[in-house]
Design a protein around this motif. Structure first.
Motif, PDB file in Angstrom:
ATOM      1  N   LEU A  59       0.777  -0.881   0.129  1.00 12.75           N
ATOM      2  CA  LEU A  59       0.023  -0.263  -0.120  1.00 12.75           C
ATOM      3  C   LEU A  59       1.095   0.760  -0.037  1.00 12.75           C
ATOM      4  O   LEU A  59       0.332   2.200  -0.343  1.00 12.75           O
ATOM      5  CB  LEU A  59      -0.957  -0.120   1.452  1.00 12.75           C
ATOM      6  CG  LEU A  59      -1.961  -0.760   1.237  1.00 12.75           C
ATOM      7  CD1 LEU A  59      -2.301  -1.323   2.407  1.00 12.75           C
ATOM      8  CD2 LEU A  59      -2.421  -1.327   0.201  1.00 12.75           C
ATOM      9  N   CYS A  60       1.883   1.202   0.381  1.00 10.60           N
ATOM     10  CA  CYS A  60       3.169   2.086   1.012  1.00 10.60           C
ATOM     11  C   CYS A  60       3.473   3.048  -0.484  1.00 10.60           C
ATOM     12  O   CYS A  60       2.918   3.597  -1.129  1.00 10.60           O
ATOM     13  CB  CYS A  60       4.233   2.129   1.684  1.00 10.60           C
ATOM     14  SG  CYS A  60       3.929   2.084   2.666  1.00 10.60           S
ATOM     15  N   GLU A  61       3.312   1.099  -1.450  1.00  9.39           N
ATOM     16  CA  GLU A  61       3.139   1.865  -3.011  1.00  9.39           C
ATOM     17  C   GLU A  61       3.085   2.054  -3.545  1.00  9.39           C
ATOM     18  O   GLU A  61       2.926   2.981  -4.546  1.00  9.39           O
ATOM     19  CB  GLU A  61       4.763   0.810  -3.581  1.00  9.39           C
ATOM     20  CG  GLU A  61       5.371   0.705  -5.185  1.00  9.39           C
ATOM     21  CD  GLU A  61       6.677   1.830  -5.247  1.00  9.39           C
ATOM     22  OE1 GLU A  61       6.378   2.144  -6.232  1.00  9.39           O
ATOM     23  OE2 GLU A  61       7.194   2.193  -3.802  1.00  9.39           O
ATOM     24  N   ARG A  62       1.754   2.474  -3.211  1.00 12.74           N
ATOM     25  CA  ARG A  62       0.585   2.857  -4.090  1.00 12.74           C
ATOM     26  C   ARG A  62       0.725   3.952  -3.413  1.00 12.74           C
ATOM     27  O   ARG A  62      -0.422   4.707  -4.457  1.00 12.74           O
ATOM     28  CB  ARG A  62      -0.768   1.373  -3.844  1.00 12.74           C
ATOM     29  CG  ARG A  62      -0.864   0.304  -5.029  1.00 12.74           C
ATOM     30  CD  ARG A  62      -0.751   0.412  -5.613  1.00 12.74           C
ATOM     31  NE  ARG A  62      -0.912   1.099  -6.427  1.00 12.74           N
ATOM     32  CZ  ARG A  62      -0.481   1.431  -7.652  1.00 12.74           C
ATOM     33  NH1 ARG A  62       0.453   1.320  -7.823  1.00 12.74           N
ATOM     34  NH2 ARG A  62      -1.337   2.174  -8.713  1.00 12.74           N
ATOM     35  N   ILE A  63       0.234   4.989  -2.769  1.00 13.41           N
ATOM     36  CA  ILE A  63       0.261   5.106  -2.570  1.00 13.41           C
ATOM     37  C   ILE A  63       0.995   7.121  -2.928  1.00 13.41           C
ATOM     38  O   ILE A  63       1.414   7.822  -3.640  1.00 13.41           O
ATOM     39  CB  ILE A  63       0.238   6.329  -0.614  1.00 13.41           C
ATOM     40  CG1 ILE A  63      -0.795   5.877  -0.610  1.00 13.41           C
ATOM     41  CG2 ILE A  63       0.111   7.445  -0.718  1.00 13.41           C
ATOM     42  CD1 ILE A  63      -0.922   5.558   1.183  1.00 13.41           C
ATOM     43  N   ILE A  64       3.058   6.204  -3.425  1.00 14.73           N
ATOM     44  CA  ILE A  64       3.912   7.217  -3.754  1.00 14.73           C
ATOM     45  C   ILE A  64       4.673   5.655  -4.594  1.00 14.73           C
ATOM     46  O   ILE A  64       5.284   5.271  -3.861  1.00 14.73           O
ATOM     47  CB  ILE A  64       4.797   7.712  -2.810  1.00 14.73           C
ATOM     48  CG1 ILE A  64       3.686   8.634  -2.126  1.00 14.73           C
ATOM     49  CG2 ILE A  64       4.794   8.830  -3.621  1.00 14.73           C
ATOM     50  CD1 ILE A  64       4.790   9.246  -1.143  1.00 14.73           C
ATOM     51  N   PRO A  65       4.218   5.783  -5.579  1.00 12.96           N
ATOM     52  CA  PRO A  65       4.366   4.734  -6.754  1.00 12.96           C
ATOM     53  C   PRO A  65       6.391   5.442  -7.394  1.00 12.96           C
ATOM     54  O   PRO A  65       6.082   6.460  -7.500  1.00 12.96           O
ATOM     55  CB  PRO A  65       3.604   4.480  -7.863  1.00 12.96           C
ATOM     56  CG  PRO A  65       2.992   5.523  -7.845  1.00 12.96           C
ATOM     57  CD  PRO A  65       2.516   6.709  -6.335  1.00 12.96           C
ATOM     58  N   THR A  66       6.616   4.179  -7.966  1.00 11.54           N
ATOM     59  CA  THR A  66       7.742   4.449  -8.866  1.00 11.54           C
ATOM     60  C   THR A  66       7.477   5.073  -9.686  1.00 11.54           C
ATOM     61  O   THR A  66       6.849   4.386 -10.652  1.00 11.54           O
ATOM     62  CB  THR A  66       8.449   3.188  -9.038  1.00 11.54           C
ATOM     63  OG1 THR A  66       9.020   2.611  -7.107  1.00 11.54           O
ATOM     64  CG2 THR A  66       9.389   3.121  -9.834  1.00 11.54           C
ATOM     65  N   THR A  67       8.099   6.288 -10.091  1.00 13.04           N
ATOM     66  CA  THR A  67       7.357   6.525 -11.500  1.00 13.04           C
ATOM     67  C   THR A  67       8.733   7.050 -12.164  1.00 13.04           C
ATOM     68  O   THR A  67      10.066   6.092 -11.741  1.00 13.04           O
ATOM     69  CB  THR A  67       6.915   8.292 -11.396  1.00 13.04           C
ATOM     70  OG1 THR A  67       7.473   8.873 -10.737  1.00 13.04           O
ATOM     71  CG2 THR A  67       5.268   7.580 -10.896  1.00 13.04           C
ATOM     72  N   ASP A  68       8.968   8.446 -12.099  1.00  8.42           N
ATOM     73  CA  ASP A  68      10.177   8.547 -13.087  1.00  8.42           C
ATOM     74  C   ASP A  68      11.613   9.399 -11.902  1.00  8.42           C
ATOM     75  O   ASP A  68      12.718   9.603 -12.408  1.00  8.42           O
ATOM     76  CB  ASP A  68      10.199  10.020 -13.510  1.00  8.42           C
ATOM     77  CG  ASP A  68       9.685  11.317 -12.979  1.00  8.42           C
ATOM     78  OD1 ASP A  68       8.439  10.951 -12.304  1.00  8.42           O
ATOM     79  OD2 ASP A  68      10.057  12.437 -13.658  1.00  8.42           O
ATOM     80  N   THR A  69      10.445   8.619 -10.910  1.00  4.55           N
ATOM     81  CA  THR A  69      11.434   9.042  -9.533  1.00  4.55           C
ATOM     82  C   THR A  69      11.008   7.967  -8.717  1.00  4.55           C
ATOM     83  O   THR A  69      10.682   6.703  -8.948  1.00  4.55           O
ATOM     84  CB  THR A  69      11.553  10.417  -8.071  1.00  4.55           C
ATOM     85  OG1 THR A  69       9.999  10.530  -8.510  1.00  4.55           O
ATOM     86  CG2 THR A  69      11.812  11.669  -9.262  1.00  4.55           C
ATOM     87  N   PRO A  70      12.299   7.572  -7.588  1.00  5.58           N
ATOM     88  CA  PRO A  70      11.886   6.126  -7.290  1.00  5.58           C
ATOM     89  C   PRO A  70      10.916   6.040  -5.812  1.00  5.58           C
ATOM     90  O   PRO A  70      10.087   7.290  -5.474  1.00  5.58           O
ATOM     91  CB  PRO A  70      13.266   5.660  -6.242  1.00  5.58           C
ATOM     92  CG  PRO A  70      14.108   6.886  -6.813  1.00  5.58           C
ATOM     93  CD  PRO A  70      13.554   8.215  -7.501  1.00  5.58           C
ATOM     94  N   GLY A  71       9.979   4.896  -5.763  1.00  4.60           N
ATOM     95  CA  GLY A  71       8.736   5.190  -4.915  1.00  4.60           C
ATOM     96  C   GLY A  71       8.660   5.292  -3.193  1.00  4.60           C
ATOM     97  O   GLY A  71       9.433   5.259  -3.139  1.00  4.60           O
ATOM     98  N   ALA A  72       7.528   4.613  -2.610  1.00  5.36           N
ATOM     99  CA  ALA A  72       7.806   4.342  -1.399  1.00  5.36           C
ATOM    100  C   ALA A  72       8.286   3.319  -0.773  1.00  5.36           C
ATOM    101  O   ALA A  72       9.215   3.601  -0.215  1.00  5.36           O
ATOM    102  CB  ALA A  72       6.452   4.560  -0.614  1.00  5.36           C
TER     103      ALA A  72
END
Length: 189
Positions: A59-72
């Motif tokens: 769920l951490c990764e769903r709130i701040i996912p990896t995009t062009d910058t690293p995620g949670a």
């Protein structure tokens, strides 16, 4: 370089009175009997089961996912959350987080017949939306507290400060006519 405690003090100012209590205690809001260090060593106690930890991480990764910058996950947010809750939270602070994770796990098993951690990203987003809209028991309390933990953990991490934002310890001179089209990232100082 800015340290996590200084960044937490900025988060306290940003969220104000609605801040999740363990974050406020970790940032230095006085409370008797609270240990002075948050960012060293493993959690003093295990607070999550293996299933809760796996779901919390997903769920951490769903709130701040990896995009062009690293995620949670890359920023170490799950470890931060566990450390914060183990060493800075009171039992009453843990209850909505653990109950919310259990409710989401039960809902995932019921609706998708898989654990929440193994659900697809779309299914995990749907579970978070249920919590946000208070469609699970105490979902809104869980969602607000959990979201604050993820955002605080991310934006006080080295990745959040230096890769998501542009860190300038001394930003330089003031230019009131700086063209908006030349703004690349939000500055963190």
């Amino acid at each position: 370089m800015i340290d996590r405690r200084t960044a937490l003090a900025g988060v306290v100012a940003m969220f104000g009175a609605n801040l999740f209590a363990p974050i406020a205690r970790a940032a230095g809001v006085p409370a008797p009997g609270i240990p002075p260090v948050i960012d060293q060593g493993p959690p003093s106690v295990q607070i999550f089961t293996a299933e809760q930890r796996a779901l919390m991480t997903a769920l951490c990764e769903r709130i701040i996912p990896t995009t062009d910058t690293p995620g949670a996950i890359a920023a170490g947010v799950p470890a931060y959350i566990e450390k914060l809750l183990a060493d800075w939270a009171l039992p009453k602070d843990l209850k909505p987080i653990k109950a919310g994770l259990d409710a989401l796990e039960a809902r995932s098993q019921r609706d998708y017949e898989v654990s929440g951690a193994a659900a697809t990203p779309e299914q995990q987003d749907a579970l978070l939306t249920l919590a946000m809209n208070n469609r699970i028991p105490n979902g809104e309390d869980f969602f607000e507290d959990f979201r604050q933990l993820v955002i605080t953990g991310y934006y006080t991490s080295e990745i959040g400060i230096t890769q998501e934002r542009e860190y300038l310890p001394v930003p330089g001179e003031y230019n009131g006519a700086f063209p908006y089209s030349q703004v690349n990232k939000v500055y963190s100082a």
